[in-house]
Enzyme design. Structure first.
Site: not given
Length: 376
Positions: A68, A133
């Site tokens: 991400d 994250e």
């Protein structure tokens, strides 16, 4: 075009804004399947994660990272579309090039090269990958680490590919991180007309001496690996927006970045002791977002230092500075050694994020030599 750059461009061209993955992990899994990794998809909530492992013996060396990325911000300020993965003047541009799809590409190309050169290597190679994250980090690495602990999967060494370089690739290795503790407290006063202070109780006036005490407190003096624990106020909110009303309450938000010299319980107790000395009513809440961790000099650190010396011919420095990373989950849950080593952090989370193509090639080479130093 090299394998590293090809993979990096594929990953960067996907707009996997946290917590979305949008197929990045499928690209990685396909590559690892070709190298005979055993893959376990681990979806928690809306978050995609996977665990991959090649081998069944110790030591187990794990690459950890995230697919991400943060939002692009004002797209009009980018020199080129943020997910076009364009190359200009030796730099690969795009959101996630440095943080951290470039590292993921370097991990994959290094693993491919290592497995082909050392098909009978000792130990095992693992991958712990998440798409959560940059966001809340609730259904990502922490859940995967808990799963690995539950199935008794040991991890001896872990390399997180977060961008760590400051001036040149390899100049800094993060061999630990400070813990992070958030707190917020509300001072309860009594609202009233500002011309009649004797009929009210101003919470701002009440809290200022306590804030001075908190700001001047020496929480610890750090140690050879960590700076002294830092207390910072991030938000003070009070008042009604008009000039003639004494507010009825004041809200304070603060954060500790703390070393291994303190525990969260000690910090919480000391804050409350300071507040209790003052004559006001308060309510306090806490959110602990990460324990401190430290990987001292040893097999993993030495393998990284020597790999950097081999590839870049520089002497790297160990550091625990900066924010938190997913290492804060991996180290305590799996009781393992963790380091962070990746490309430059100069443009992370900024418009026109970019990474040097040569740095990506060198990073892949460094990762290869780390594998070689540990698993041969």
């Amino acid at each position: 075009m090299s394998k590293t750059l090809t993979l990096a461009k594929k990953l960067v061209s996907i707009d996997s804004i946290t917590p979305q993955d949008k197929g990045c992990q499928s690209i990685m899994i396909s590559h690892l399947n070709d190298l005979n990794f055993e893959i376990t998809d681990l979806k928690f909530g809306e978050v995609d994660n996977f665990w991959a492992i090649r081998g069944q013996q110790s030591p187990v060396f794990v690459f950890a990272g995230h697919t991400d990325v943060v939002p692009v911000g004002n797209e009009s300020e980018w020199h080129m579309p943020p997910f076009s993965a364009q190359v200009k003047n030796g730099m690969l541009y795009g959101r996630g090039t440095s943080d951290m799809k470039g590292s993921l590409a370097a991990m994959l190309s290094a693993t491919d090269r290592f497995v082909k050169d050392h098909s009978n290597h000792k130990g095992s190679i693992g991958y712990l990958i998440t798409s959560d994250e940059e966001g809340p980090a609730i259904n990502g690495t922490v859940k995967v680490a808990q799963y690995l602990k539950k199935i008794n999967q040991t991890v001896d060494y872990c390399l997180v590919g977060e961008p760590s370089a400051t001036h040149e690739l390899g100049d800094i290795i993060k061999n630990g991180r400070r813990g992070s503790l958030n707190g917020s407290f509300k001072i309860i006063g009594k609202q009233g007309h500002i011309a009649y202070p004797h009929l009210a109780s101003n919470p701002i006036h009440l809290v200022i001496p306590a804030l001075n005490d908190l700001c001047n407190e020496v929480w610890d003096e750090g140690n050879e690996y960590f700076p002294a624990t830092s207390f910072q106020i991030s938000n003070i909110q009070s008042g009604t927006g008009v000039t003639n009303v004494i507010p009825g309450e004041s809200n304070i938000v603060f954060n500790f970045r703390y070393s291994t010299q303190c525990t969260q319980e000690q910090l919480q107790s000391r804050v409350c002791a300071i507040l209790d000395k003052r004559n006001f009513e308060y309510q306090i809440t806490w959110e602990h977002s990460g324990y401190p961790f430290l990987t001292p000099k040893g097999k993993l650190v030495n393998a990284c230092v020597n790999a950097i010396k081999t590839v870049k011919n520089i002497n790297t420095q160990l550091s625990t500075s900066g924010g938190t990373s997913d290492g804060r989950f991996i180290a305590p849950i799996l009781k393992t050694r963790v380091i962070e080593l990746g490309p430059s952090n100069a443009t992370i989370h900024q418009v026109n994020e970019c990474v040097s193509i040569q740095d990506l090639e060198d990073l892949s080479d460094i990762y290869y030599h780390i594998l070689k130093n540990i698993l041969t």
